[in-house]
Write an enzyme that holds these catalytic residues in place. Structure first.
Site, mmCIF file in Angstrom:
data_model
loop_
_atom_site.group_PDB
_atom_site.id
_atom_site.type_symbol
_atom_site.label_atom_id
_atom_site.label_comp_id
_atom_site.label_asym_id
_atom_site.label_seq_id
_atom_site.Cartn_x
_atom_site.Cartn_y
_atom_site.Cartn_z
ATOM 1 N N HIS A 107 0.849 -1.189 0.000
ATOM 2 C CA HIS A 107 0.000 0.000 0.000
ATOM 3 C C HIS A 107 0.888 1.244 0.000
ATOM 4 O O HIS A 107 2.098 1.146 0.168
ATOM 5 C CB HIS A 107 -0.820 0.071 1.298
ATOM 6 C CG HIS A 107 -1.640 -1.122 1.615
ATOM 7 N ND1 HIS A 107 -2.992 -1.178 1.359
ATOM 8 C CD2 HIS A 107 -1.331 -2.298 2.229
ATOM 9 C CE1 HIS A 107 -3.477 -2.333 1.792
ATOM 10 N NE2 HIS A 107 -2.487 -3.033 2.323
ATOM 11 N N GLU A 119 2.538 -0.757 4.398
ATOM 12 C CA GLU A 119 2.338 0.599 3.888
ATOM 13 C C GLU A 119 3.690 1.235 3.616
ATOM 14 O O GLU A 119 4.601 1.148 4.444
ATOM 15 C CB GLU A 119 1.599 1.459 4.919
ATOM 16 C CG GLU A 119 0.205 0.999 5.251
ATOM 17 C CD GLU A 119 -0.864 1.500 4.291
ATOM 18 O OE1 GLU A 119 -0.523 2.254 3.340
ATOM 19 O OE2 GLU A 119 -2.031 1.160 4.500
ATOM 20 N N HIS A 169 -2.349 -3.000 -3.453
ATOM 21 C CA HIS A 169 -3.727 -2.799 -3.021
ATOM 22 C C HIS A 169 -4.636 -2.655 -4.243
ATOM 23 O O HIS A 169 -5.772 -3.121 -4.249
ATOM 24 C CB HIS A 169 -3.786 -1.556 -2.129
ATOM 25 C CG HIS A 169 -4.997 -1.474 -1.265
ATOM 26 N ND1 HIS A 169 -5.274 -0.365 -0.518
ATOM 27 C CD2 HIS A 169 -6.003 -2.342 -0.996
ATOM 28 C CE1 HIS A 169 -6.394 -0.551 0.167
ATOM 29 N NE2 HIS A 169 -6.852 -1.741 -0.119
ATOM 30 N N ASP A 172 -3.219 2.290 -5.011
ATOM 31 C CA ASP A 172 -1.872 2.175 -4.450
ATOM 32 C C ASP A 172 -1.291 0.766 -4.626
ATOM 33 O O ASP A 172 -2.048 -0.191 -4.728
ATOM 34 C CB ASP A 172 -1.860 2.603 -2.975
ATOM 35 C CG ASP A 172 -2.864 1.881 -2.080
ATOM 36 O OD1 ASP A 172 -4.030 1.697 -2.485
ATOM 37 O OD2 ASP A 172 -2.482 1.508 -0.958
#
Length: 186
Positions: free
Chosen positions: A35, A117, A156, A166
């Protein structure tokens, strides 16, 4: 035993525990979702991502945060622009990062994936430090979770098409996979 990950926690990560998780239904990890995040959008190095994932984001800090009020989300890891690794949820638990999602015909990707992330945006290049830490983390995850391999890594955008974009066009998949290959991943 892997020296870096024990009981789902990475020993080198800054631990910043999130209340937004629950138990995996089958205790299976067989996917990795990449992400991106920045709060506010396009701003880096601020404490707001920790606040969001810990459920204590000051929504008055920026007008764009109003839509995040009461949102319960988390990820397993965040890799900041300088390469700092932050962990919010044990990899053995289910973080709430994927939302409505499907991978290879299987819904609810949070059930079986680790969410990483990258501090960034769809259109800003990621840093060398981020690629290095992501590759190292990925290989460490491969060592702990035998169902996880390079074919089980997606963005993602791949598990929530039309809803998420993303890690974006700025993520260099070839560079990432090359780093994995150079370090012995298959």
């Amino acid at each position: 035993m892997n020296k870096s990950i024990h009981a789902g926690w990475h020993r080198k990560a800054r631990i910043c525990k999130s209340p937004h998780f629950n138990q995996r239904p089958l205790h299976e990890v067989s996917g990795l979702i990449i992400h991106n995040i920045s709060l506010p959008a396009g701003c880096f190095g601020l404490p707001h991502i920790d606040g969001l994932f810990q459920g204590c984001l000051d929504v008055s800090a920026d007008p764009s945060f109003e839509e995040l009020a009461g949102l319960e989300v988390s990820a397993h890891f965040l890799i900041r622009r300088d390469g700092e690794l932050v962990q919010y949820v044990s990899c053995d638990d289910r973080a709430w990062h994927a939302g409505v999602s499907s991978f290879e015909g299987r819904d609810n990707c949070n059930d079986f994936t680790v969410g990483v992330e990258l501090e960034g945006t769809d259109d800003a290049p990621y840093t060398n430090e981020q690629y290095q830490v992501l590759a190292e983390l990925t290989l460490e995850l491969f060592n702990v979770y035998p169902m996880l391999n390079q074919t089980r890594i997606v963005g993602h955008c791949d598990i929530a098409p039309g809803r998420k974009t993303d890690p974006g066009d700025s993520f260099d998949w070839s560079r990432y996979f090359s780093l994995l290959a150079n370090r012995g991943a298959s």
